[in-house]
Design an enzyme around this catalytic site. Sequence first.
Site, PDB file in Angstrom:
ATOM      1  CE  LYS A 235      -1.114  -0.271   4.956  1.00 58.53           C
ATOM      2  NZ  LYS A 235       0.119  -1.032   5.245  1.00 58.53           N
TER       3      LYS A 235
ATOM      4  NE  ARG B 215      -0.612  -0.090  10.833  1.00 63.05           N
ATOM      5  CZ  ARG B 215       0.317   0.405  10.017  1.00 63.05           C
ATOM      6  NH1 ARG B 215       0.369   1.674   9.735  1.00 63.05           N
ATOM      7  NH2 ARG B 215       1.195  -0.407   9.467  1.00 63.05           N
TER       8      ARG B 215
ATOM      9  NE  ARG C  79       8.427  -3.457   3.870  1.00 73.98           N
ATOM     10  CZ  ARG C  79       7.293  -2.870   4.237  1.00 73.98           C
ATOM     11  NH1 ARG C  79       6.415  -2.494   3.328  1.00 73.98           N
ATOM     12  NH2 ARG C  79       7.031  -2.687   5.498  1.00 73.98           N
TER      13      ARG C  79
ATOM     14  NE  ARG D 291      10.245  -0.273   8.096  1.00 76.21           N
ATOM     15  CZ  ARG D 291       9.089   0.010   7.491  1.00 76.21           C
ATOM     16  NH1 ARG D 291       9.052   0.789   6.428  1.00 76.21           N
ATOM     17  NH2 ARG D 291       7.959  -0.464   7.944  1.00 76.21           N
TER      18      ARG D 291
ATOM     19  NE  ARG E 153       4.833  -4.047  10.862  1.00 75.72           N
ATOM     20  CZ  ARG E 153       5.426  -3.557   9.776  1.00 75.72           C
ATOM     21  NH1 ARG E 153       6.589  -4.034   9.385  1.00 75.72           N
ATOM     22  NH2 ARG E 153       4.865  -2.596   9.097  1.00 75.72           N
TER      23      ARG E 153
HETATM   24  P1  AMP Z   1       4.080   1.284   8.323  1.00 74.73           P
HETATM   25  O1  AMP Z   1       5.262   1.971   7.758  1.00 74.73           O
HETATM   26  O2  AMP Z   1       2.779   1.926   7.900  1.00 74.73           O
HETATM   27  O3  AMP Z   1       4.073  -0.200   8.098  1.00 74.73           O
HETATM   28  O4  AMP Z   1       4.145   1.501   9.909  1.00 74.73           O
HETATM   29  C1  AMP Z   1       5.231   1.012  10.685  1.00 74.73           C
HETATM   30  C2  AMP Z   1       4.831   0.969  12.152  1.00 74.73           C
HETATM   31  O5  AMP Z   1       4.478   2.301  12.600  1.00 74.73           O
HETATM   32  C3  AMP Z   1       3.616   0.124  12.488  1.00 74.73           C
HETATM   33  O6  AMP Z   1       3.940  -1.241  12.646  1.00 74.73           O
HETATM   34  C4  AMP Z   1       3.157   0.762  13.786  1.00 74.73           C
HETATM   35  O7  AMP Z   1       3.973   0.380  14.875  1.00 74.73           O
HETATM   36  C5  AMP Z   1       3.412   2.237  13.534  1.00 74.73           C
HETATM   37  N1  AMP Z   1       2.222   2.898  12.926  1.00 74.73           N
HETATM   38  C6  AMP Z   1       2.118   3.432  11.677  1.00 74.73           C
HETATM   39  N2  AMP Z   1       0.894   3.950  11.474  1.00 74.73           N
HETATM   40  C7  AMP Z   1       0.190   3.740  12.625  1.00 74.73           C
HETATM   41  C8  AMP Z   1      -1.132   4.029  13.042  1.00 74.73           C
HETATM   42  N3  AMP Z   1      -2.018   4.613  12.222  1.00 74.73           N
HETATM   43  N4  AMP Z   1      -1.487   3.659  14.305  1.00 74.73           N
HETATM   44  C9  AMP Z   1      -0.616   3.068  15.126  1.00 74.73           C
HETATM   45  N5  AMP Z   1       0.634   2.739  14.805  1.00 74.73           N
HETATM   46  C10 AMP Z   1       1.054   3.072  13.560  1.00 74.73           C
END
Ligand code: AMP
Length: 210
Positions: free
Chosen positions: A9, A84, A123, A156, A167
Amino acid sequence: MLGAPGAGKGTQAKMLAVKYSIPHISTGDIFRANIKNGTELGKKAKAFMDQGLLVPDELTCDLVVDRIAQEDCKNGYILDGFPRTIPQAEALDAALKIMGTAIDYAINVDVPDENIVNRMGGRRACVGCGATYHIVYNTPKTADICDACGEKLILRDDDQPETVQKRLTVYHDQTQPLIDYYEKAGVLRTVDGTVDMEDVFAAIVKILGE
Ligand code: AMP
């Protein structure tokens, strides 16, 4: 943009932002920038992110609401990784209502769990600008070097296999209910996220319009 971690996404959101000339707002990117800059928010967020957990809603909602109220969002924006949780979606709806707008579409990029684990191990993310690549599906021009800024690419911390599993569990428990939420609101559109990224992109553009 809705979808499991690693569904692609973020990649799609970036491409859509370029196509429609609107901002791409990724809460994950905002948290990572804060971690890099050593802010208070970054320190708090890192503790959750490294464990594969969600950052609490109270640290997340206000920052998104402030961001979408900015001038460059007046013609639209793409939310990537937010909301989320159901409370985040409700907070977003309430804020948009006050602003006199609403979500047009919730695009669900659908990828089964078994593909996710495999994808995330491959990734690679740039330590400089955060751009993401994949060692098989979306390779940089030079191995382990970012096309955009020339910095090093790494796996990462939150893409390590144990954290990916965590996750995914968090995704099913807390984020997947949003699919029903947006279906009921009549704005959900689902695309197959297992096909080539150009085909996923074409499917989304077909929904959003040229
Ligand atoms: P992403 O890059 O979107 O996969 O986000 C990486 C991490 O950031 C996630 O696994 C969460 O720990 C945190 N995170 C990102 N967006 C949110 C959100 N909307 N609510 C809570 N945690 C978030």
